[in-house]
Design a protein around this motif. Structure first.
Motif, PDB file in Angstrom:
ATOM      1  N   UNK A 138     -19.057 -20.534  14.843  1.00  0.00           N
ATOM      2  CA  UNK A 138     -18.794 -19.186  15.353  1.00  0.00           C
ATOM      3  C   UNK A 138     -17.842 -18.448  14.412  1.00  0.00           C
ATOM      4  N   UNK A 139     -18.294 -17.321  13.865  1.00  0.00           N
ATOM      5  CA  UNK A 139     -17.461 -16.565  12.929  1.00  0.00           C
ATOM      6  C   UNK A 139     -16.189 -16.049  13.587  1.00  0.00           C
ATOM      7  N   UNK A 140     -16.245 -15.757  14.886  1.00  0.00           N
ATOM      8  CA  UNK A 140     -15.043 -15.256  15.561  1.00  0.00           C
ATOM      9  C   UNK A 140     -13.957 -16.324  15.624  1.00  0.00           C
ATOM     10  N   UNK A 156     -16.588 -20.529   0.184  1.00  0.00           N
ATOM     11  CA  UNK A 156     -17.754 -20.882   0.989  1.00  0.00           C
ATOM     12  C   UNK A 156     -18.005 -19.952   2.168  1.00  0.00           C
ATOM     13  N   UNK A 157     -17.012 -19.184   2.573  1.00  0.00           N
ATOM     14  CA  UNK A 157     -17.120 -18.370   3.795  1.00  0.00           C
ATOM     15  C   UNK A 157     -18.193 -17.287   3.671  1.00  0.00           C
ATOM     16  N   UNK A 158     -19.181 -17.274   4.591  1.00  0.00           N
ATOM     17  CA  UNK A 158     -20.269 -16.300   4.480  1.00  0.00           C
ATOM     18  C   UNK A 158     -19.965 -14.936   5.094  1.00  0.00           C
ATOM     19  N   UNK A 159     -18.963 -14.847   5.956  1.00  0.00           N
ATOM     20  CA  UNK A 159     -18.700 -13.611   6.690  1.00  0.00           C
ATOM     21  C   UNK A 159     -17.660 -12.750   5.962  1.00  0.00           C
ATOM     22  N   UNK A 173      -2.781 -28.354   8.936  1.00  0.00           N
ATOM     23  CA  UNK A 173      -3.826 -28.268   7.911  1.00  0.00           C
ATOM     24  C   UNK A 173      -5.156 -28.770   8.459  1.00  0.00           C
ATOM     25  N   UNK A 174      -5.126 -29.871   9.173  1.00  0.00           N
ATOM     26  CA  UNK A 174      -6.348 -30.408   9.761  1.00  0.00           C
ATOM     27  C   UNK A 174      -6.947 -29.466  10.787  1.00  0.00           C
ATOM     28  N   UNK A 175      -6.099 -28.860  11.606  1.00  0.00           N
ATOM     29  CA  UNK A 175      -6.579 -27.925  12.620  1.00  0.00           C
ATOM     30  C   UNK A 175      -7.232 -26.706  11.965  1.00  0.00           C
ATOM     31  N   UNK A 176      -6.597 -26.180  10.914  1.00  0.00           N
ATOM     32  CA  UNK A 176      -7.160 -25.015  10.227  1.00  0.00           C
ATOM     33  C   UNK A 176      -8.482 -25.368   9.555  1.00  0.00           C
ATOM     34  N   UNK A 177      -8.537 -26.529   8.937  1.00  0.00           N
ATOM     35  CA  UNK A 177      -9.780 -26.968   8.278  1.00  0.00           C
ATOM     36  C   UNK A 177     -10.930 -27.020   9.274  1.00  0.00           C
ATOM     37  N   UNK A 178     -10.664 -27.585  10.436  1.00  0.00           N
ATOM     38  CA  UNK A 178     -11.709 -27.692  11.453  1.00  0.00           C
ATOM     39  C   UNK A 178     -12.108 -26.305  11.981  1.00  0.00           C
ATOM     40  N   UNK A 179     -11.119 -25.454  12.223  1.00  0.00           N
ATOM     41  CA  UNK A 179     -11.413 -24.124  12.763  1.00  0.00           C
ATOM     42  C   UNK A 179     -12.203 -23.286  11.768  1.00  0.00           C
ATOM     43  N   UNK A 180     -11.891 -23.406  10.489  1.00  0.00           N
ATOM     44  CA  UNK A 180     -12.593 -22.620   9.476  1.00  0.00           C
ATOM     45  C   UNK A 180     -14.006 -23.153   9.212  1.00  0.00           C
ATOM     46  N   UNK A 181     -14.293 -24.328   9.719  1.00  0.00           N
ATOM     47  CA  UNK A 181     -15.641 -24.886   9.591  1.00  0.00           C
ATOM     48  C   UNK A 181     -16.482 -24.625  10.835  1.00  0.00           C
ATOM     49  N   UNK A 182     -15.915 -23.939  11.830  1.00  0.00           N
ATOM     50  CA  UNK A 182     -16.635 -23.679  13.073  1.00  0.00           C
ATOM     51  C   UNK A 182     -17.871 -22.818  12.825  1.00  0.00           C
ATOM     52  N   UNK A 203     -15.724 -10.269   6.976  1.00  0.00           N
ATOM     53  CA  UNK A 203     -14.461 -10.032   7.668  1.00  0.00           C
ATOM     54  C   UNK A 203     -13.577 -11.280   7.663  1.00  0.00           C
ATOM     55  N   UNK A 204     -14.183 -12.434   7.741  1.00  0.00           N
ATOM     56  CA  UNK A 204     -13.395 -13.660   7.638  1.00  0.00           C
ATOM     57  C   UNK A 204     -12.821 -13.793   6.226  1.00  0.00           C
ATOM     58  N   UNK A 205     -13.629 -13.474   5.215  1.00  0.00           N
ATOM     59  CA  UNK A 205     -13.111 -13.534   3.843  1.00  0.00           C
ATOM     60  C   UNK A 205     -11.928 -12.593   3.656  1.00  0.00           C
ATOM     61  N   UNK A 206     -12.015 -11.401   4.240  1.00  0.00           N
ATOM     62  CA  UNK A 206     -10.894 -10.462   4.146  1.00  0.00           C
ATOM     63  C   UNK A 206      -9.646 -11.032   4.826  1.00  0.00           C
ATOM     64  N   UNK A 207      -9.842 -11.689   5.958  1.00  0.00           N
ATOM     65  CA  UNK A 207      -8.698 -12.304   6.645  1.00  0.00           C
ATOM     66  C   UNK A 207      -8.117 -13.452   5.827  1.00  0.00           C
ATOM     67  N   UNK A 208      -8.960 -14.214   5.169  1.00  0.00           N
ATOM     68  CA  UNK A 208      -8.469 -15.289   4.299  1.00  0.00           C
ATOM     69  C   UNK A 208      -7.637 -14.722   3.155  1.00  0.00           C
ATOM     70  N   UNK A 209      -8.128 -13.641   2.559  1.00  0.00           N
ATOM     71  CA  UNK A 209      -7.366 -13.009   1.482  1.00  0.00           C
ATOM     72  C   UNK A 209      -6.027 -12.506   2.001  1.00  0.00           C
ATOM     73  N   UNK A 210      -6.039 -11.873   3.169  1.00  0.00           N
ATOM     74  CA  UNK A 210      -4.779 -11.389   3.746  1.00  0.00           C
ATOM     75  C   UNK A 210      -3.812 -12.549   3.982  1.00  0.00           C
TER      76      UNK A 210
END
Length: 221
Positions: free
Chosen positions: A20-22, A49-52, A9-18, A54-61
């Motif tokens: 770089x959108x990629x 909060x996600x501005x991108x 959970x901590x790793x994902x939180x940090x990565x999603x706050x990066x 394609x990232x939002x679509x991946x979050x939904x998936x």
């Protein structure tokens, strides 16, 4: 929560706050590839909060990969969020989960949300989730938005109405005679698309407007 779940959970939180959108995209895809209920709150929270796109679509998936019995109650809480993106993304995810039990959560407040993107997403989700016996009532709610907004908003509404099928056709007669020309033309265009869903929206708009109204053919969007 186990130590390993806390770590992930901590790793994902940090990565999603990066920045770089990629990086954020890879993190969201990884969360969906190896679904873990412990990540639910992080994924839902980032949707707000996600501005991108394609990232939002991946979050939904990634959320659709988790058990619906866990995801649905969490999404329901987002539908009353003061954040427009939280409401919109929760509605989008509900449409992708496709569980008809969520239909009662698509309230008139969401269908008529003052934030256009929320309303548009609510229209799409409602068409996916609506039971057959509620189609006519939903169509009546959606028809209140004929003529609203810019070209993309009007296209979204017409697509939603067409998605409800033949129940819409008799309901278009009254708005087709509406004194507001934008409402009348939009109703006519929706009927054209109901007859031929493959017809182009812009061409249909021009054709209906030329027939119904004098003056310029382009929609004032």
């Amino acid at each position: 929560m186990t130590t390993s779940a806390t770590t992930r959970t901590g790793q994902l939180t940090r990565a999603l706050a990066a920045e770089d959108a990629s990086v954020r995209l890879r993190a969201a895809v990884a969360a969906g590839t190896s679904p873990d209920p412990a990540l639910l709150d992080v994924l839902v929270g980032r949707c707000a909060a996600e501005p991108d796109f394609f990232v939002r679509e991946a979050l939904t998936w990634a959320l659709t990969r988790l058990p619906a019995r866990l995801v649905l109650p969490r999404l329901r809480r987002e539908l009353t969020s003061p954040l427009a993106q939280a409401r919109s993304q929760a509605l989008h995810t509900l449409s992708k989960v496709g569980d008809p039990s969520a239909w009662p959560w698509i309230t008139p407040e969401l269908l008529h949300d003052p934030e256009t993107e929320v309303a548009r997403t609510a229209w799409r989700a409602a068409v996916v989730l609506v039971p057959d016996g509620e189609r006519e009532r939903l169509a009546g709610e959606l028809l209140r938005h004929l003529g609203r907004g810019d070209r993309d908003t009007r296209l979204s509404l017409s697509r939603a109405l067409v998605g409800l099928g033949e129940v819409v056709r008799p309901l278009l007669a009254a708005p087709a005679r509406h004194p507001d020309p934008e409402v009348a033309v939009h109703a006519g265009v929706t009927e054209v698309l109901l007859d031929d869903p493959g017809a182009g929206f812009d061409g249909a708009w021009d054709a209906v407007r030329r027939t119904a109204l004098p003056g310029p053919a382009s929609p004032e969007c």
